[in-house]
Design a protein around this motif. Structure first.
Motif, PDB file in Angstrom:
ATOM      1  N   VAL A   1       1.007  -1.174  -0.107  1.00  0.00           N
ATOM      2  CA  VAL A   1       0.110   0.119  -0.036  1.00  0.00           C
ATOM      3  C   VAL A   1       0.754   1.363  -0.085  1.00  0.00           C
ATOM      4  O   VAL A   1       1.726   1.516   0.948  1.00  0.00           O
ATOM      5  CB  VAL A   1      -0.867  -0.134   1.233  1.00  0.00           C
ATOM      6  CG1 VAL A   1      -1.780   1.399   1.282  1.00  0.00           C
ATOM      7  CG2 VAL A   1      -1.734  -1.381   1.171  1.00  0.00           C
ATOM      8  N   VAL A   2       0.675   2.271  -0.850  1.00  0.00           N
ATOM      9  CA  VAL A   2       1.488   3.390  -1.235  1.00  0.00           C
ATOM     10  C   VAL A   2       0.584   4.602  -1.505  1.00  0.00           C
ATOM     11  O   VAL A   2      -0.742   4.361  -1.831  1.00  0.00           O
ATOM     12  CB  VAL A   2       2.458   3.216  -2.105  1.00  0.00           C
ATOM     13  CG1 VAL A   2       3.608   2.284  -1.548  1.00  0.00           C
ATOM     14  CG2 VAL A   2       1.914   2.927  -3.718  1.00  0.00           C
ATOM     15  N   GLU A   3       1.113   5.630  -1.198  1.00  0.00           N
ATOM     16  CA  GLU A   3      -0.081   6.865  -1.443  1.00  0.00           C
ATOM     17  C   GLU A   3      -0.016   7.254  -2.925  1.00  0.00           C
ATOM     18  O   GLU A   3      -1.215   7.550  -3.622  1.00  0.00           O
ATOM     19  CB  GLU A   3       0.833   8.093  -0.618  1.00  0.00           C
ATOM     20  CG  GLU A   3       0.517   8.034   0.660  1.00  0.00           C
ATOM     21  CD  GLU A   3       1.314   9.636   1.404  1.00  0.00           C
ATOM     22  OE1 GLU A   3       1.566  10.124   0.521  1.00  0.00           O
ATOM     23  OE2 GLU A   3       1.222   9.515   2.495  1.00  0.00           O
ATOM     24  N   GLN A   4       1.017   6.753  -3.724  1.00  0.00           N
ATOM     25  CA  GLN A   4       1.217   7.165  -5.000  1.00  0.00           C
ATOM     26  C   GLN A   4       1.575   5.869  -5.778  1.00  0.00           C
ATOM     27  O   GLN A   4       2.817   5.568  -5.525  1.00  0.00           O
ATOM     28  CB  GLN A   4       2.115   8.140  -5.436  1.00  0.00           C
ATOM     29  CG  GLN A   4       2.021   8.768  -7.032  1.00  0.00           C
ATOM     30  CD  GLN A   4       2.686  10.089  -7.278  1.00  0.00           C
ATOM     31  OE1 GLN A   4       3.220  10.724  -6.487  1.00  0.00           O
ATOM     32  NE2 GLN A   4       2.523  10.250  -8.394  1.00  0.00           N
ATOM     33  N   VAL A   5       1.061   5.328  -6.446  1.00  0.00           N
ATOM     34  CA  VAL A   5       1.583   4.288  -7.263  1.00  0.00           C
ATOM     35  C   VAL A   5       2.710   4.358  -8.419  1.00  0.00           C
ATOM     36  O   VAL A   5       2.330   5.218  -9.176  1.00  0.00           O
ATOM     37  CB  VAL A   5       0.168   3.367  -7.814  1.00  0.00           C
ATOM     38  CG1 VAL A   5       0.746   2.139  -8.823  1.00  0.00           C
ATOM     39  CG2 VAL A   5      -0.849   3.085  -6.926  1.00  0.00           C
TER      40      VAL A   5
ATOM     41  N   GLU B   1       2.327  -2.489  -6.372  1.00  0.00           N
ATOM     42  CA  GLU B   1       2.030  -1.591  -5.574  1.00  0.00           C
ATOM     43  C   GLU B   1       0.356  -1.416  -5.560  1.00  0.00           C
ATOM     44  O   GLU B   1      -0.219  -1.496  -6.811  1.00  0.00           O
ATOM     45  CB  GLU B   1       2.639  -0.037  -5.615  1.00  0.00           C
ATOM     46  CG  GLU B   1       4.082  -0.344  -5.451  1.00  0.00           C
ATOM     47  CD  GLU B   1       4.844   0.824  -5.581  1.00  0.00           C
ATOM     48  OE1 GLU B   1       6.173   0.965  -5.073  1.00  0.00           O
ATOM     49  OE2 GLU B   1       4.441   1.952  -6.391  1.00  0.00           O
ATOM     50  N   ILE B   2      -0.295  -0.638  -4.662  1.00  0.00           N
ATOM     51  CA  ILE B   2      -1.735  -0.494  -4.826  1.00  0.00           C
ATOM     52  C   ILE B   2      -1.807   0.706  -3.774  1.00  0.00           C
ATOM     53  O   ILE B   2      -1.174   1.297  -2.792  1.00  0.00           O
ATOM     54  CB  ILE B   2      -2.549  -1.586  -4.215  1.00  0.00           C
ATOM     55  CG1 ILE B   2      -3.935  -1.229  -4.310  1.00  0.00           C
ATOM     56  CG2 ILE B   2      -2.077  -1.729  -2.689  1.00  0.00           C
ATOM     57  CD1 ILE B   2      -4.894  -2.391  -4.026  1.00  0.00           C
TER      58      ILE B   2
ATOM     59  N   GLU C   1      -7.858   2.299  -3.017  1.00  0.00           N
ATOM     60  CA  GLU C   1      -8.154   1.068  -3.489  1.00  0.00           C
ATOM     61  C   GLU C   1      -7.950  -0.234  -2.702  1.00  0.00           C
ATOM     62  O   GLU C   1      -8.857  -0.964  -2.444  1.00  0.00           O
ATOM     63  CB  GLU C   1      -7.154   0.558  -4.623  1.00  0.00           C
ATOM     64  CG  GLU C   1      -7.667   1.452  -6.114  1.00  0.00           C
ATOM     65  CD  GLU C   1      -6.624   1.060  -7.338  1.00  0.00           C
ATOM     66  OE1 GLU C   1      -5.688   0.289  -7.044  1.00  0.00           O
ATOM     67  OE2 GLU C   1      -6.670   1.589  -8.229  1.00  0.00           O
ATOM     68  N   ALA C   2      -6.980   0.063  -1.735  1.00  0.00           N
ATOM     69  CA  ALA C   2      -6.773  -0.889  -0.763  1.00  0.00           C
ATOM     70  C   ALA C   2      -7.843  -0.856   0.276  1.00  0.00           C
ATOM     71  O   ALA C   2      -8.233  -1.769   0.766  1.00  0.00           O
ATOM     72  CB  ALA C   2      -5.471  -0.667   0.071  1.00  0.00           C
ATOM     73  N   ARG C   3      -8.260   0.335   0.731  1.00  0.00           N
ATOM     74  CA  ARG C   3      -9.464   0.543   1.949  1.00  0.00           C
ATOM     75  C   ARG C   3     -10.602   0.019   1.146  1.00  0.00           C
ATOM     76  O   ARG C   3     -11.739  -0.469   1.940  1.00  0.00           O
ATOM     77  CB  ARG C   3      -9.442   2.109   2.124  1.00  0.00           C
ATOM     78  CG  ARG C   3      -8.282   2.542   3.078  1.00  0.00           C
ATOM     79  CD  ARG C   3      -8.239   4.083   3.390  1.00  0.00           C
ATOM     80  NE  ARG C   3      -7.171   4.288   4.316  1.00  0.00           N
ATOM     81  CZ  ARG C   3      -7.044   5.460   4.899  1.00  0.00           C
ATOM     82  NH1 ARG C   3      -7.622   6.394   4.387  1.00  0.00           N
ATOM     83  NH2 ARG C   3      -5.942   5.639   5.593  1.00  0.00           N
ATOM     84  N   ALA C   4     -11.043   0.230  -0.226  1.00  0.00           N
ATOM     85  CA  ALA C   4     -11.941  -0.177  -0.600  1.00  0.00           C
ATOM     86  C   ALA C   4     -12.214  -1.772  -0.822  1.00  0.00           C
ATOM     87  O   ALA C   4     -13.266  -2.363  -0.773  1.00  0.00           O
ATOM     88  CB  ALA C   4     -12.110   0.338  -1.952  1.00  0.00           C
TER      89      ALA C   4
ATOM     90  N   VAL D   1      -0.635   3.183   4.807  1.00  0.00           N
ATOM     91  CA  VAL D   1       0.375   2.955   3.936  1.00  0.00           C
ATOM     92  C   VAL D   1       1.432   2.216   4.728  1.00  0.00           C
ATOM     93  O   VAL D   1       2.023   2.228   5.702  1.00  0.00           O
ATOM     94  CB  VAL D   1       0.937   4.426   3.898  1.00  0.00           C
ATOM     95  CG1 VAL D   1       2.125   4.718   2.934  1.00  0.00           C
ATOM     96  CG2 VAL D   1      -0.112   5.212   3.008  1.00  0.00           C
ATOM     97  N   GLY D   2       2.070   1.300   3.689  1.00  0.00           N
ATOM     98  CA  GLY D   2       3.412   0.267   4.065  1.00  0.00           C
ATOM     99  C   GLY D   2       2.721  -1.049   4.254  1.00  0.00           C
ATOM    100  O   GLY D   2       3.565  -1.957   4.484  1.00  0.00           O
TER     101      GLY D   2
END
Length: 607
Positions: free
Chosen positions: A63-67, A73-74, A78-81, A89-90
């Motif tokens: 999980v990152v802020e900017q892919v 990476e995501i 999208e990860a929270r969805a 993040v991380g």
């Protein structure tokens, strides 16, 4: 689907005897390799086993802020969805790999379409209708033919490695154990043996020379070595029929006293297929170790001999004393005496009768060689006759040196016996050797055989002294001759040094006749004044006609050399001819003088 895979895993585990977890891990590795070959997108693919749903394929993403790398990476949104608001993040998420498929009433393309019933079962959503697009998790059977082939290869390799590792762990602690199996096939002189759950190999180096086997025959052997999966590509278990351990295991199986350690095997040496020696000892005083191993009428040892295809077995009693142990180890020969000649180097001298010498040595030295290996000492075997000859030589040398050898030095002659012989005038060995058998038997009141033995012993000493004296005389004579030859050689060398013309003569003598001291030169080409002919060449018939006409011998005194004769040879011939001529002239002059002497008296008488 999961039930079918689970059944296959269980069957595989039961067939090869491997752990279920190992098979599951092998399947997971195979599917992971197939998925990576299918997608080729660089995603971090993981495979998990679910007992209910079967194999599940996931992609691990961070999980990152900017892919930046979509494959690994995501974004946070999208990860929270997908996983809820707790994602930070991380974090790393396991996202099932899926493909987008259209819901249709009848599937015509499996890669892009899915039936309505199947879509509602996967998503568990009854609101889905025909025409909707849904994300469907990827199943292993949908990875394609090439990926499936890759998965198959990886799975077979993993299972094979697991099986080989299982065999190694199962048999590595069984080295030296007696096993039984059936001969399955032959490969380049090696024998492949079926042990039931594994194939073992009996290499040619571990086979007994002369043994013949056929396919399907039962065979017994010991496990000699077990190879790890990395050391061998073929059978990992190596058997042996030449190892001494095989003989030990057979005795343990046939002799209960050895199995319960009442009788202990102290040592075994073998020459496979020919002869073996087994040293045994008993832990109980009342138990005979040799008799326990032999059995009633040899029943126990005969069973072992049949298993070893007729190999001879000597069972001997072990002893802590090396001399006793060595005497027992030379069985079946009977030993008279054992002497330790060198304790540090472990050397033993064994004395046997003349008729036991060949039996003690054995065929090609086999018996004494095995005995030396069993005892751990070097064994030197000598016969009684050889020892007696050696003692006689030593006593003869003492007599020759002027040392007095008493009669008591002979075997069987005591001081009392020597005093009785001295009273009868027999005070030394020479007198004893000259005595008769009847006299010695009468003087000592012994049998004729004993008297003959004493006389023979004395005669052997005297003969040894005479032989030694003759040998010394021959050596002295040879030395004198060598000295004389040396003096002559020195004088000849002085003469050669004094006469410079003699240089090179020795070399000429070694290679050519003595009178040839130069290169071979044809007589006609020689610088020496050698006459080729005295007149023109004449035939033999012409010469005979002239002799008849002249009435005398017209052959020249000078011998005409052939053109092939060398100049030196021609010179020698001329010298010989000159000597003959001088003899003729001398003889003629002597004849004329005799005639003159005879004429002088006749003339005086006339006057």
């Amino acid at each position: 689907m999961s039930a079918t895979i689970a059944q296959s895993i269980d069957a595989l585990c039961k067939e090869h005897g491997i752990d279920r977890e190992l098979v599951i891990e092998a399947i997971k590795d195979a599917v992971r390799a197939a998925a990576r070959k299918h997608f080729r997108s660089g995603e971090d693919i993981n495979v998990e086993w679910n007992p209910e749903t079967g194999i599940e394929i996931f992609s691990t993403k961070k999980v990152v802020e900017q892919v930046v790398r979509p494959a690994t990476e995501i974004s946070v949104e999208e990860a929270r969805a997908l996983s809820g608001e707790d994602v930070e993040v991380g974090d790393e998420l396991q996202i099932p790999l899926s493909v987008t498929k259209r819901v249709v009433e009848r599937v015509t393309h499996r890669d892009t379409e899915i039936s309505l019933e199947q879509a509602r079962r996967i998503t568990r959503d009854e609101q889905i209708t025909i025409g909707d697009l849904i994300e469907v998790p990827i199943m292993p059977e949908e990875l394609g033919r090439i990926a499936a082939q890759t998965a198959k290869q990886v799975l077979l390799q993993k299972v094979r490695d697991a099986v080989r590792q299982n065999i190694y762990e199962q048999y590595v602690d069984r080295v030296g154990e007696l096993v039984s199996g059936y001969i399955k096939r032959f490969e380049r002189g090696d024998i492949i043996v079926d042990l039931g759950n594994v194939e073992a190999i009996l290499p040619r180096s571990q086979q007994v020379r002369g043994e013949q086997w056929s396919q399907g025959e039962r065979i017994r052997a010991v496990i000699h070595k077990v190879y790890s999966p990395k050391e061998a590509k073929g059978p990992q278990v190596e058997l042996s029929r030449t190892s001494p351990v095989l003989l030990r295991r057979l005795f343990e199986m046939e002799v209960p006293e050895i199995y319960d350690e009442t009788v202990v095997i102290k040592g075994i040496v073998r020459e496979p297929g020919e002869r073996s020696k087994v040293a045994v000892a008993s832990n109980e005083r009342d138990v005979d170790p040799v008799g326990a191993c032999v059995g009633m009428k040899g029943s126990r040892v005969q069973a072992i001999i049949r298993e070893l295809r007729g190999e001879k077995i000597d069972i001997i009693e072990w002893s802590e004393e090396p001399s006793i142990f060595a005497a027992n180890a030379l069985s079946p020969a009977k030993v008279n005496q054992v002497r330790i000649t060198d304790l540090e180097r472990k050397k033993i001298e064994v004395i046997v009768d003349e008729d036991q010498l060949s039996l003690a040595i054995g065929k090609r030295g086999q018996n004494v060689r095995l005995a030396a290996q069993l005892v751990g000492w070097d064994i030197d075997i000598k016969s009684e006759a050889e020892i007696k000859r050696e003692i006689a030589r030593q006593m003869g040398a003492m007599m020759l040196a002027g040392t007095e050898v008493p009669l008591t030095a002979l075997e069987g002659v005591t001081p009392a016996t020597a005093s009785v012989l001295a009273e009868r005038g027999i005070k030394d060995l020479e007198a004893l050797a000259a005595a008769s058998v009847d006299e010695i038997a009468d003087y000592l009141d012994i049998s004729f055989d004993e008297a003959q033995a004493l006389i023979e012993a004395a005669r052997n000493v005297v003969a040894a002294r005479n032989e030694e004296a003759a040998r010394e005389q021959r050596a002295a004579t040879a030395q004198e001759e060598a000295v004389e030859q040396g003096v002559e050689t020195v004088s000849a060398g002085d003469d050669a040094a004094a006469d410079p013309t003699a240089q090179g003569y020795d070399e000429a003598v070694e290679t050519r006749p003595p009178f040839i001291a130069e290169e071979k030169i044809r007589a006609e080409d020689s610088a020496d004044p050698v006459a080729l002919t005295e007149a023109d060449p004449m035939t033999v018939d012409e010469l005979m006609l002239q002799e008849l006409d002249a009435g005398r011998d017209l052959r020249p005194d000078v011998i005409v050399p052939a053109p092939e004769i060398t100049s030196s040879e021609a010179a020698v011939i001329e010298r010989q001819a000159a000597a003959v001529k001088e003899e003729r002239v001398g003889a003629a002059s002597l004849a004329s003088e005799d005639e003159e002497k005879q004429d002088v008296p006749s003339r005086g008488a006339t006057e």
